[in-house]
Design a protein around this motif. Structure first.
Motif, PDB file in Angstrom:
ATOM      1  N   GLY B 281       0.817  -1.222   0.000  1.00 57.73           N
ATOM      2  CA  GLY B 281       0.000   0.000   0.000  1.00 57.73           C
ATOM      3  C   GLY B 281       0.845   1.264   0.000  1.00 57.73           C
ATOM      4  N   GLY B 282       2.136   1.112  -0.030  1.00 59.87           N
ATOM      5  CA  GLY B 282       3.019   2.282   0.015  1.00 59.87           C
ATOM      6  C   GLY B 282       3.239   2.895  -1.354  1.00 59.87           C
ATOM      7  N   GLY B 283       4.173   3.825  -1.397  1.00 58.36           N
ATOM      8  CA  GLY B 283       4.420   4.536  -2.649  1.00 58.36           C
ATOM      9  C   GLY B 283       5.123   3.668  -3.682  1.00 58.36           C
ATOM     10  N   LEU B 284       4.891   4.008  -4.930  1.00 60.55           N
ATOM     11  CA  LEU B 284       5.521   3.253  -6.019  1.00 60.55           C
ATOM     12  C   LEU B 284       6.758   4.001  -6.512  1.00 60.55           C
ATOM     13  CD1 LEU B 284       5.311   0.879  -8.109  1.00 60.55           C
ATOM     14  CD2 LEU B 284       4.146   2.515  -9.601  1.00 60.55           C
ATOM     15  N   TYR B 285       7.885   3.336  -6.464  1.00 59.88           N
ATOM     16  CA  TYR B 285       9.107   3.875  -7.069  1.00 59.88           C
ATOM     17  C   TYR B 285       9.316   3.147  -8.393  1.00 59.88           C
ATOM     18  CZ  TYR B 285      10.464   6.437  -2.895  1.00 59.88           C
ATOM     19  OH  TYR B 285      10.503   7.334  -1.864  1.00 59.88           O
ATOM     20  N   ALA B 286       9.823   3.890  -9.363  1.00 61.32           N
ATOM     21  CA  ALA B 286      10.062   3.286 -10.679  1.00 61.32           C
ATOM     22  C   ALA B 286      11.507   2.785 -10.746  1.00 61.32           C
ATOM     23  CB  ALA B 286       9.823   4.326 -11.763  1.00 61.32           C
ATOM     24  N   PHE B 287      11.680   1.595 -11.292  1.00 59.99           N
ATOM     25  CA  PHE B 287      13.028   1.016 -11.402  1.00 59.99           C
ATOM     26  C   PHE B 287      13.355   0.713 -12.854  1.00 59.99           C
ATOM     27  CE2 PHE B 287      11.679   0.188  -7.099  1.00 59.99           C
ATOM     28  CZ  PHE B 287      12.816   0.446  -6.356  1.00 59.99           C
ATOM     29  N   ASP B 288      14.624   0.850 -13.164  1.00 59.05           N
ATOM     30  CA  ASP B 288      15.103   0.561 -14.501  1.00 59.05           C
ATOM     31  C   ASP B 288      16.204  -0.488 -14.330  1.00 59.05           C
ATOM     32  OD1 ASP B 288      16.353   0.529 -16.919  1.00 59.05           O
ATOM     33  OD2 ASP B 288      16.945   2.650 -16.928  1.00 59.05           O
ATOM     34  N   SER B 289      16.010  -1.659 -14.957  1.00 62.48           N
ATOM     35  CA  SER B 289      16.967  -2.743 -14.713  1.00 62.48           C
ATOM     36  C   SER B 289      18.345  -2.454 -15.311  1.00 62.48           C
ATOM     37  CB  SER B 289      16.419  -4.064 -15.254  1.00 62.48           C
ATOM     38  OG  SER B 289      16.234  -3.962 -16.645  1.00 62.48           O
ATOM     39  N   SER B 290      18.464  -1.349 -16.083  1.00 60.78           N
ATOM     40  CA  SER B 290      19.796  -0.986 -16.571  1.00 60.78           C
ATOM     41  C   SER B 290      20.578  -0.239 -15.490  1.00 60.78           C
ATOM     42  CB  SER B 290      19.683  -0.114 -17.831  1.00 60.78           C
ATOM     43  OG  SER B 290      19.301   1.189 -17.470  1.00 60.78           O
ATOM     44  N   LEU B 291      19.897   0.100 -14.404  1.00 56.68           N
ATOM     45  CA  LEU B 291      20.502   0.811 -13.258  1.00 56.68           C
ATOM     46  C   LEU B 291      21.169   2.126 -13.680  1.00 56.68           C
ATOM     47  CD1 LEU B 291      22.293  -2.221 -11.459  1.00 56.68           C
ATOM     48  CD2 LEU B 291      19.942  -1.472 -11.138  1.00 56.68           C
ATOM     49  N   ALA B 292      20.662   2.706 -14.784  1.00 61.75           N
ATOM     50  CA  ALA B 292      21.293   3.910 -15.349  1.00 61.75           C
ATOM     51  C   ALA B 292      21.364   5.055 -14.341  1.00 61.75           C
ATOM     52  CB  ALA B 292      20.512   4.351 -16.577  1.00 61.75           C
ATOM     53  N   ILE B 293      22.510   5.716 -14.335  1.00 63.84           N
ATOM     54  CA  ILE B 293      22.739   6.824 -13.395  1.00 63.84           C
ATOM     55  C   ILE B 293      22.467   8.149 -14.107  1.00 63.84           C
ATOM     56  CG2 ILE B 293      24.426   7.919 -11.857  1.00 63.84           C
ATOM     57  CD1 ILE B 293      26.104   5.324 -12.163  1.00 63.84           C
ATOM     58  N   ASN B 294      21.781   9.044 -13.401  1.00 61.63           N
ATOM     59  CA  ASN B 294      21.620  10.393 -13.927  1.00 61.63           C
ATOM     60  C   ASN B 294      22.713  11.265 -13.303  1.00 61.63           C
ATOM     61  OD1 ASN B 294      20.909  12.948 -14.636  1.00 61.63           O
ATOM     62  ND2 ASN B 294      18.752  12.766 -14.060  1.00 61.63           N
ATOM     63  N   GLU B 295      23.803  11.417 -14.035  1.00 61.33           N
ATOM     64  CA  GLU B 295      24.955  12.177 -13.508  1.00 61.33           C
ATOM     65  C   GLU B 295      24.569  13.610 -13.164  1.00 61.33           C
ATOM     66  OE1 GLU B 295      28.106  11.896 -16.344  1.00 61.33           O
ATOM     67  OE2 GLU B 295      28.483   9.785 -15.904  1.00 61.33           O
ATOM     68  N   GLY B 296      23.587  14.111 -13.921  1.00 62.01           N
ATOM     69  CA  GLY B 296      23.149  15.497 -13.724  1.00 62.01           C
ATOM     70  C   GLY B 296      22.624  15.732 -12.317  1.00 62.01           C
ATOM     71  N   THR B 297      22.045  14.685 -11.701  1.00 61.32           N
ATOM     72  CA  THR B 297      21.498  14.834 -10.353  1.00 61.32           C
ATOM     73  C   THR B 297      22.591  15.250  -9.372  1.00 61.32           C
ATOM     74  OG1 THR B 297      19.861  13.123 -10.808  1.00 61.32           O
ATOM     75  CG2 THR B 297      20.246  13.639  -8.508  1.00 61.32           C
ATOM     76  N   LEU B 298      23.756  14.600  -9.491  1.00 60.91           N
ATOM     77  CA  LEU B 298      24.843  14.916  -8.555  1.00 60.91           C
ATOM     78  C   LEU B 298      25.373  16.330  -8.759  1.00 60.91           C
ATOM     79  CD1 LEU B 298      25.501  11.475  -9.217  1.00 60.91           C
ATOM     80  CD2 LEU B 298      26.348  12.087  -6.995  1.00 60.91           C
ATOM     81  N   THR B 299      25.402  16.761 -10.012  1.00 63.12           N
ATOM     82  CA  THR B 299      25.832  18.140 -10.301  1.00 63.12           C
ATOM     83  C   THR B 299      24.795  19.120  -9.756  1.00 63.12           C
ATOM     84  OG1 THR B 299      26.884  17.307 -12.282  1.00 63.12           O
ATOM     85  CG2 THR B 299      26.602  19.689 -12.144  1.00 63.12           C
ATOM     86  N   GLU B 300      23.514  18.807  -9.984  1.00 66.12           N
ATOM     87  CA  GLU B 300      22.441  19.683  -9.489  1.00 66.12           C
ATOM     88  C   GLU B 300      22.458  19.775  -7.971  1.00 66.12           C
ATOM     89  OE1 GLU B 300      18.482  18.798 -10.699  1.00 66.12           O
ATOM     90  OE2 GLU B 300      18.921  19.068 -12.825  1.00 66.12           O
ATOM     91  N   MET B 301      22.734  18.636  -7.324  1.00 68.79           N
ATOM     92  CA  MET B 301      22.803  18.636  -5.852  1.00 68.79           C
ATOM     93  C   MET B 301      23.901  19.587  -5.388  1.00 68.79           C
ATOM     94  SD  MET B 301      22.333  14.599  -4.876  1.00 68.79           S
ATOM     95  CE  MET B 301      22.113  14.710  -3.112  1.00 68.79           C
ATOM     96  N   GLN B 302      25.062  19.507  -6.038  1.00 68.89           N
ATOM     97  CA  GLN B 302      26.178  20.389  -5.666  1.00 68.89           C
ATOM     98  C   GLN B 302      25.807  21.850  -5.903  1.00 68.89           C
ATOM     99  OE1 GLN B 302      30.350  19.077  -6.575  1.00 68.89           O
ATOM    100  NE2 GLN B 302      29.265  17.810  -8.054  1.00 68.89           N
ATOM    101  N   GLU B 303      25.174  22.098  -7.061  1.00 72.62           N
ATOM    102  CA  GLU B 303      24.794  23.486  -7.391  1.00 72.62           C
ATOM    103  C   GLU B 303      23.848  24.052  -6.340  1.00 72.62           C
ATOM    104  OE1 GLU B 303      25.185  23.254 -12.269  1.00 72.62           O
ATOM    105  OE2 GLU B 303      23.230  22.940 -11.326  1.00 72.62           O
ATOM    106  N   MET B 304      22.955  23.191  -5.862  1.00 71.38           N
ATOM    107  CA  MET B 304      21.990  23.642  -4.853  1.00 71.38           C
ATOM    108  C   MET B 304      22.674  23.881  -3.505  1.00 71.38           C
ATOM    109  SD  MET B 304      18.590  21.651  -3.564  1.00 71.38           S
ATOM    110  CE  MET B 304      17.729  21.662  -5.132  1.00 71.38           C
TER     111      MET B 304
END
Lengths: 284, 336
Positions: B281-304
């Protein structure tokens, strides 16, 4: 002057005399005491200095993981950075104001209540088990309840310190008051002392040393508990500085916080010892 | 068939030899034990059920899971080789350690909020009933799990950005996840970054409502993932690849609405020690079996984080290759 003989047991068992010549302590008691005090003070300073130097050496040589155990020189530099940015002063002030407010509130209530409970046997018998039970409750465990009742502001944290100090001082005060020799009261009564005079001139001075010891113990607990509270429910203070620095991977700042907390503990303890010395001249 | 089997066997033998050279483990020792720290959460589900699914065993791995309460502890343990891998999220603590020279890299991503159309995001910025929009939060108290510098703070930052605000515009209050709905109810805070099942609780109790569309606010950001230390990045690289292969194997079972898969739900509930209905009954997270990384997230985190004083110990952002190693994942998924 003939030598002093002291070892009577040795005389009896071996039949020989052992003579002890006067040492420096006997020949120059004042000078000996002065040198002894100097040596003790020197040792008190030298031991931490030696430990810090060893830490610096080990960190410098790469024996310690410098990212997590930075050399003291780095910590000193971070201390200067935190001072320059004002973060340090803000943290110390936030913690001190909580400690002082909570401590004064908790101890003053405890001394007043302790005097009453300690003086009235019936009250003491009725309340002591409850007080003992409440004393053992870990005060940090009730922080979520305090937050729920008093909200997220300063009140809950000040009350947490106050509660922590309250029980330690209360128990010591009750014990001190109830332990005052009845002979003192008899003397007071025979001199026609009123209840108030008995309290001020007999009970209070007699109970003061133990009450002040309780207050000194409470001051240390106040520092410990506020750091714990600031770990989880504050956005300023030395506890927050320690926790946040660890979370941010800046252990140098964490060590600044830890050293400052222990310094505050030492300073508060010394101040209270001074107060004790001033208030209880008969107990020096 | 036999003709095909021979080269495969030969290739297998060569691979084994390579692995032996790299890891230094004897060929007869077929299993390798890894110490893996983890933060409990369904967004990291595949790493947890890979054991019960037999994916780790198939890769010759035995996993010793170590629960971690605070991500900073995991980063410290990983940097000092007390852990081999960390299943959690990157944070300012990781960035600061990498800037100091620690070898820590994100090697795979796990759950994201990019759920299918019509499915609510499992986390989001919720406001009390008196608050109508993010803009109204200026100067108001907003609850957050952890402090600025954590992955959750990044999600909050993205939600605030949707209303043109930043951390400095609101008063942040650190609260435990389960304390947030009561705080919204009694007026202790005006908004909170909630995670499922608290999101549903807030709606059911009619105390708060979503202020932003999290899927839009977060975009394609993914913070849940796997982080390796020096050992699996360098000296035991082949073992690191095997660990990722096992995770990719488990992630396949998480494609689509995995909450309807009773076996997965049971495995996850057993691992996380929660009732099964909390998972289903909890939240649904989406998964991709390629385990692809979004490098931009880490850059955005630093920028923030660099905009907030005292969070990052450096000012020039770390390049993505200092924080991400995508080669192990590519090797694992390509060979899977």
């Amino acid at each position: 002057m003939s030598p002093v003989t002291r070892d009577q047991e040795a005389v009896e068992s071996t039949g020989t005399w052992r003579t002890i010549a006067p040492g420096p302590a006997e020949l120059d008691p004042r000078g000996y005491a002065r040198r002894r005090t100097l040596m003790e003070r020197g040792l008190a300073i030298l031991v931490p200095v030696a430990l810090i130097s060893l830490w610096q050496l080990l960190a410098g040589a790469g024996v310690l993981e410098s990212n997590y155990f930075p050399p003291p020189s780095d910590i000193a530099a971070s201390w200067a950075d935190l001072l320059a940015s004002g973060v340090y002063q803000e943290s110390v002030l936030a913690s001190l104001s909580r400690i002082v407010s909570g401590y004064l509130l908790g101890t003053s209530c405890a001394v007043a209540l302790g005097m009453v409970i300690g003086s009235v046997r019936l009250l003491r018998v009725a309340l002591e088990p409850t007080i003992s039970a409440l004393y053992t409750v870990p005060k940090l465990a009730i922080l979520p309840l305090l937050l729920l009742i008093f909200g997220l502001g300063e009140t809950s944290k000040i009350l947490l310190v106050a509660l922590t100090c309250f029980f330690v001082v209360l128990i010591n005060t009750i014990d001190a008051v109830s332990s005052v020799s009845p002979r003192y009261h008899d003397v007071g009564r025979s001199c026609g002392a009123s209840r108030w005079s008995t309290l001020v001139h007999i009970t209070l001075p007699a109970a003061l040393p133990q009450t002040l010891t309780g207050m000194r113990i409470a001051s240390g607990l106040a520092v410990i508990v506020i750091v714990g509270a600031e770990f989880v429910a504050a956005d300023a203070g030395l506890g927050f500085l320690v926790w946040n620095s660890w979370n941010l991977g800046v252990p140098e700042h964490m060590y600044v916080g830890i050293v400052s907390i222990s310094l505050i503990g030492v300073i508060v303890g010394l101040v209270l010892r001074g107060v004790e010395w001033l208030l209880t001249p008969w107990n020096r | 068939m036999a003709a095909l089997a021979l080269p495969i066997l030969a290739l297998g033998a060569l691979t084994a030899c390579g692995a032996e050279e790299e890891t230094g483990t004897p060929a007869s020792d077929t299993t390798r034990t890894l110490k893996v720290g983890y933060i409990s959460g369904t967004s990291l589900g595949p790493a947890f059920v890979a054991d019960a699914l037999g994916c780790y065993r198939d890769e010759g791995l035995t996993i010793e899971f170590e629960p971690i309460k605070n991500p900073a502890d995991a980063i410290a343990f990983l940097a000092t080789d007390k852990l081999d891998a960390y299943v959690g999220s990157p944070s300012a603590g990781m960035f600061n350690q990498v800037a100091k020279g620690a070898e820590l890299k994100m090697v795979a991503s796990l759950g994201s909020v990019n759920t299918p159309e019509g499915e609510a995001a499992p986390s989001g910025l919720f406001g009390a009933k008196s608050i109508k929009s993010v803009e109204e939060l200026k100067g108001k108290r907003v609850a957050l799990l952890g402090s600025v510098g954590s992955a959750t703070s990044y999600l909050l930052g993205k939600s605030l950005e949707a209303g043109g605000l930043s951390f400095g515009d609101v008063e942040l209050v650190t609260l435990g996840s389960s304390d947030m709905v009561p705080a919204l109810k009694n007026g202790g805070v005006e908004a909170a970054l909630l995670f499922a099942p608290e999101t549903q609780k807030a709606i059911d109790q009619d105390v708060a409502h979503a202020l932003v569309d999290s899927k839009k606010a977060y975009g394609s950001s993914t913070t849940a993932g796997i982080i390796f230390g020096t050992k699996l990045l360098k000296t035991e690289r082949a073992t690191g690849v095997s660990f990722l292969k096992a995770n990719a194997c488990a992630a396949k079972r998480f494609e689509g609405d995995w909450r309807k898969d009773a076996e997965i739900v049971k495995m996850l509930a057993d691992f996380m020690k929660v009732p099964e209905n909390t998972i289903s009954g909890g939240g649904l997270y989406a998964f991709d079996s390629s385990l692809a990384i979004n490098e931009g997230t880490l850059t955005e985190m630093q920028e923030m984080f660099v905009k907030v004083e005292g969070i990052l110990t450096y000012t020039d952002l770390l390049p993505a290759d200092k924080l991400v190693d995508d080669t192990l994942r590519a090797e694992a998924v390509g060979a899977a």
